[in-house]
Design a protein around this motif. Structure first.
Motif, short mmCIF file in Angstrom:
data_model
loop_
_atom_site.label_atom_id
_atom_site.label_comp_id
_atom_site.label_asym_id
_atom_site.label_seq_id
_atom_site.Cartn_x
_atom_site.Cartn_y
_atom_site.Cartn_z
N THR A 30 4.61 -28.71 4.52
CA THR A 30 4.64 -28.33 5.94
C THR A 30 5.52 -29.28 6.74
O THR A 30 6.34 -28.85 7.57
N MET A 31 5.36 -30.58 6.51
CA MET A 31 6.19 -31.56 7.21
C MET A 31 7.66 -31.39 6.85
O MET A 31 8.54 -31.50 7.71
N LEU A 32 7.93 -31.12 5.57
CA LEU A 32 9.31 -30.91 5.13
C LEU A 32 9.89 -29.66 5.77
O LEU A 32 11.06 -29.62 6.15
N SER A 33 9.05 -28.62 5.93
CA SER A 33 9.49 -27.40 6.59
C SER A 33 9.89 -27.69 8.04
O SER A 33 10.91 -27.20 8.53
N GLY A 34 9.06 -28.51 8.72
CA GLY A 34 9.39 -28.87 10.09
C GLY A 34 10.67 -29.68 10.19
O GLY A 34 11.48 -29.48 11.11
N LEU A 35 10.88 -30.58 9.24
CA LEU A 35 12.12 -31.36 9.23
C LEU A 35 13.33 -30.48 8.95
O LEU A 35 14.40 -30.66 9.56
N ALA A 36 13.18 -29.53 8.03
CA ALA A 36 14.29 -28.63 7.69
C ALA A 36 14.69 -27.78 8.89
O ALA A 36 15.87 -27.67 9.24
#
Length: 360
Positions: A30-36
């Motif tokens: 989820t955090m990686l999705s937000g960063l992407a």
């Protein structure tokens, strides 16, 4: 599911550990999705917010503004066709301020009466004496209305006329100036009416091919033009690969846990079969148990990720979107179940006689 639920209650510690691991993977995803999403948005948010549907570039420019140079001869076929168009220029500049040193600017040059001007305040400012309208994020640098910016290279001084929520392009905050000011900064006294591209606002693109040929331009949709943002394609591909590897790792982790569960439950499975349970019943029981853990742990991990995402400030590009979060969560559950498929053959091959702990 009766036996699966009872086993979950009895083995809370063991299954809780698995749930924690799955939840942490969901949190990371989820955090990686937000960063992407945030990284992509930071590169094209300014272009995305412009009220245009298509952009006409110079032939062979590949939707890159720095490679495209057009003039009034290219614009004329578009205006003659009755399409709502506006010439505009895009370039990256450095400017010195009296208070905050040097700043980077993605300068968009537009006509004061253009539909590209973001709001009435910006249009009124651009229609007056030469100046510049900055993205409101420049206010964090201590810049105020009335300050003077000195454009590095051209040594042109421009007053700050106002601020607007303009976003960024190529990870650089956007500023607006009149097209004449942009041409002066870009070409000096030899501008010859040149600009970077033609912004188009039209819901019907059926006749664009003929106009394109007459104008000597190449039309791209707004979405296709995102690829021309510096670093956009590389960043998108990199983040996609990272997310893909994380999903594959989650499938391997869940699959490994499921294999271990199956080995530990071998006698139990044999007993169930000895009592008349079919292979399909045992498989449904195991998959149902795993699905419950996956869905619960993934949901909790995703919600924690959304909560932490609200605490992320403006120092890093971070932006959560519901479709992206849901897609990531569903992918984690789906690939986790797919990874568990390697243990199904072991379940099918368990013989009822194993319940007697007898070697035959």
């Amino acid at each position: 599911m009766f036996l699966a639920l009872r086993e979950l209650r009895v083995g809370r510690a063991r299954f809780g550990l698995v749930a924690v691991v799955v939840g942490l993977i969901a949190l990371m995803a989820t955090m990686l999705s937000g960063l992407a999403v945030g990284l992509v948005d930071d590169g094209i948010s300014g272009l995305r917010r412009l009220p245009l549907t298509h952009i006409a570039f110079q032939n062979g420019a590949d939707s890159v503004f720095s490679r495209s140079t057009l003039d009034d001869d290219n614009l004329l076929p578009w205006t003659d066709a009755g399409v709502e168009v506006s010439p505009f220029g895009v370039s990256f500049l450095n400017a010195r301020t009296d208070t905050s040193g040097t700043i980077d600017i993605a300068l968009f040059g537009v006509s004061p009466d253009s539909f590209l001007a973001p709001d009435k305040q910006a249009r009124d400012a651009l229609a007056g004496p030469p100046g510049i309208v900055l993205s409101d994020r420049f206010q964090a640098d201590g810049i105020k209305v009335g300050d003077t910016l000195t454009i590095v290279g051209a040594d042109t001084k421009l007053p700050v006329l106002g601020f607007t929520y303009a976003g960024s392009y190529g990870h650089v905050d956007i500023a607006f100036s009149s097209l004449k000011v942009w041409q002066q900064l870009q070409y000096g006294d030899n501008d010859r009416g040149r600009f970077s591209a033609i912004a188009i606002h039209s819901d019907d693109s059926s006749g664009f091919a003929a106009i394109d040929a007459a104008a000597g331009t190449k039309v791209s949709s707004k979405e296709a033009a995102y690829a021309g943002s510096p670093g956009y394609s590389g960043e998108t591909q990199t983040m996609t690969l990272i997310r893909m590897f994380l999903l594959i790792i989650s499938a391997l982790v869940v699959g490994a846990f499921f294999v271990i569960w199956t080995v530990q439950r071998t006698q139990q499975i044999g007993l169930l079969k000895a009592l008349g349970a079919s292979n399909s019943y045992v498989i449904r029981d195991a998959i149902g148990q795993l699905t419950l853990i996956l869905v619960t742990a993934t949901a909790v991990g995703a919600l924690v990720g959304v909560g932490l995402g609200q605490l992320v400030g403006d120092t890093v590009p971070f932006r959560l979107e519901a479709p992206s979060v849901l897609t990531t969560a569903v992918s984690l559950v789906g690939l986790g179940l797919l990874g568990s498929a390697v243990a199904l053959r072991r379940i099918v091959n368990v013989e009822p006689i194993i319940a007697l702990k007898t070697d035959i």
